[in-house]
Design an enzyme around this catalytic site. Sequence first.
Site, mmCIF file in Angstrom:
data_model
loop_
_atom_site.group_PDB
_atom_site.id
_atom_site.type_symbol
_atom_site.label_atom_id
_atom_site.label_comp_id
_atom_site.label_asym_id
_atom_site.label_seq_id
_atom_site.Cartn_x
_atom_site.Cartn_y
_atom_site.Cartn_z
ATOM 1 N N SER A 83 33.679 -42.226 31.796
ATOM 2 C CA SER A 83 33.714 -42.435 33.240
ATOM 3 C C SER A 83 35.025 -41.660 33.874
ATOM 4 O O SER A 83 34.795 -41.546 35.072
ATOM 5 C CB SER A 83 34.030 -44.012 33.875
ATOM 6 O OG SER A 83 32.905 -44.540 33.734
ATOM 7 N N LYS A 86 33.478 -38.989 36.057
ATOM 8 C CA LYS A 86 32.590 -39.128 37.386
ATOM 9 C C LYS A 86 33.215 -38.315 38.659
ATOM 10 O O LYS A 86 32.597 -37.709 39.477
ATOM 11 C CB LYS A 86 32.708 -40.843 37.506
ATOM 12 C CG LYS A 86 31.857 -41.246 36.575
ATOM 13 C CD LYS A 86 31.570 -42.865 36.558
ATOM 14 C CE LYS A 86 30.715 -43.444 35.481
ATOM 15 N NZ LYS A 86 30.710 -44.846 35.627
ATOM 16 N N TYR A 208 24.065 -36.927 32.977
ATOM 17 C CA TYR A 208 24.832 -37.985 33.158
ATOM 18 C C TYR A 208 25.276 -38.610 31.685
ATOM 19 O O TYR A 208 26.851 -38.649 31.303
ATOM 20 C CB TYR A 208 24.345 -39.479 33.696
ATOM 21 C CG TYR A 208 25.344 -40.552 33.774
ATOM 22 C CD1 TYR A 208 26.419 -40.451 34.403
ATOM 23 C CD2 TYR A 208 25.138 -41.714 32.923
ATOM 24 C CE1 TYR A 208 27.500 -41.606 34.058
ATOM 25 C CE2 TYR A 208 25.847 -42.734 32.833
ATOM 26 C CZ TYR A 208 27.145 -42.722 33.600
ATOM 27 O OH TYR A 208 27.668 -43.861 33.410
ATOM 28 N N TYR A 260 37.841 -49.264 37.963
ATOM 29 C CA TYR A 260 36.737 -50.335 38.002
ATOM 30 C C TYR A 260 37.177 -51.288 38.943
ATOM 31 O O TYR A 260 37.464 -51.181 39.997
ATOM 32 C CB TYR A 260 36.804 -50.938 36.334
ATOM 33 C CG TYR A 260 36.279 -49.987 35.610
ATOM 34 C CD1 TYR A 260 34.997 -49.336 35.583
ATOM 35 C CD2 TYR A 260 37.575 -49.377 34.520
ATOM 36 C CE1 TYR A 260 34.724 -48.328 34.591
ATOM 37 C CE2 TYR A 260 36.813 -48.407 33.538
ATOM 38 C CZ TYR A 260 35.809 -47.982 33.502
ATOM 39 O OH TYR A 260 35.201 -47.044 32.674
ATOM 40 N N VAL A 278 36.193 -46.128 29.153
ATOM 41 C CA VAL A 278 36.078 -47.036 28.480
ATOM 42 C C VAL A 278 36.474 -46.263 27.099
ATOM 43 O O VAL A 278 36.627 -47.138 26.061
ATOM 44 C CB VAL A 278 34.573 -47.466 28.204
ATOM 45 C CG1 VAL A 278 34.377 -48.430 29.477
ATOM 46 C CG2 VAL A 278 33.450 -46.481 28.009
HETATM 47 N N1 GLU Z 1 28.877 -44.174 29.462
HETATM 48 C C1 GLU Z 1 29.194 -45.470 30.018
HETATM 49 C C2 GLU Z 1 28.039 -45.901 30.573
HETATM 50 O O1 GLU Z 1 27.198 -45.325 31.187
HETATM 51 C C3 GLU Z 1 30.141 -45.293 31.017
HETATM 52 C C4 GLU Z 1 31.635 -45.826 30.531
HETATM 53 C C5 GLU Z 1 32.628 -45.939 31.326
HETATM 54 O O2 GLU Z 1 32.756 -46.579 32.369
HETATM 55 O O3 GLU Z 1 33.505 -45.345 31.044
HETATM 56 O O4 GLU Z 1 27.990 -47.247 30.539
#
Ligand code: GLU
Length: 340
Positions: A83, A86, A208, A260, A278
């Site tokens: 993430s 992002k 993604y 988060y 994560v």
């Molecule tokens: N690849 C993870 C997912 O799409 C994202 C994980 C994260 O929040 O770092 O669930």
Amino acid sequence: MDTTTNRSDLDVLLNKMKSAVSPLRKTLNDLYTKYRAVNDGEVATYIPELAKADPNWFAISIVSIDGQVVEVGDHQQLFSMQSVSKPFVFGLALEDHGREEVLTKVSVEPTGEAFNSIVLDEKSNRPFNPLVNAGAIATADLVEGRDYSERMSRLLGMFSRYMGHPVYVDNAVFLSERTTGHRNRAIAHLMLNFGMVRDRIEESLELYFQQCSVLTNCHDLAVMGATLANGGVNPFTGERALKAEYVKDLLSVMLSCGMYDYAGEWAFRVGIPAKSGVSGGIVAVVPGKFGIGIFSPRLDDRGNSVRGVQVCQSLSQQFGLHVFESGFTGRTLGEEFVRK
Ligand code: GLU
């Protein structure tokens, strides 16, 4: 050539450099020693590749906007961005479409919901923000290009401008993300139903999953943070990674939504724009001063690196880094670090 004079000039210079950075190096060494002893939290296990991470990996890197680097621990250890990617893709979407158009597809509201929740804003049907999965998938959909391969190469090109070198994708992580990404597919279908993404969701989901699988290390995260701290220009290459006008957009969503469902308390206690992932990485930005990278794969129940949160909290308190600190200057750390 008078080598004696040159040698003594060099010594003076080296001593100056040493005295300029040593207090900060000592601070990082102390933080590293203190928080290395913290063994709370668990490594992410939702895909086998992340479960392979050594829970003891730990690194802290700080890179200033004039290219000084102080780092400690496993700062070269590679891991997938997850993430942390992002906000940077959000930047690419902003460059491709402009602020107002992007905001028709993704909002910038913090959400107390989990990052992967299957929920859209009830009134507008938009995902809440670009840093939860729904918003990140909508953002990936906004990355333009003639075809998938051009979109992918623009995505990787963007990351390489921030890091200052070519970037690679961890293929095993990518394949696992793709194989197990049913929840993300469900989110994409819901957004297609509401017209928030175009009818190319398999392709945008691939993008993604790829962005989550881009390899990085703690040093690179600090360079990416320093690039944002430096108005979008990589301090080492001088290359612009993001148009200056969008830097504040990324930093705003990172401050309000980057950690988060700990984002509110993070803004309160730490108060600097940041994004976690994560795999245990955190990128944080002290605007106009420096970028911070932290890597430690033990996560708390919100998905943030346990040691990472504690280190940032300590740095922020110790050096007055909170952006709303009265008379904010990034005081001691800034003075020691930025020799101007
Ligand atoms: N690849 C993870 C997912 O799409 C994202 C994980 C994260 O929040 O770092 O669930």
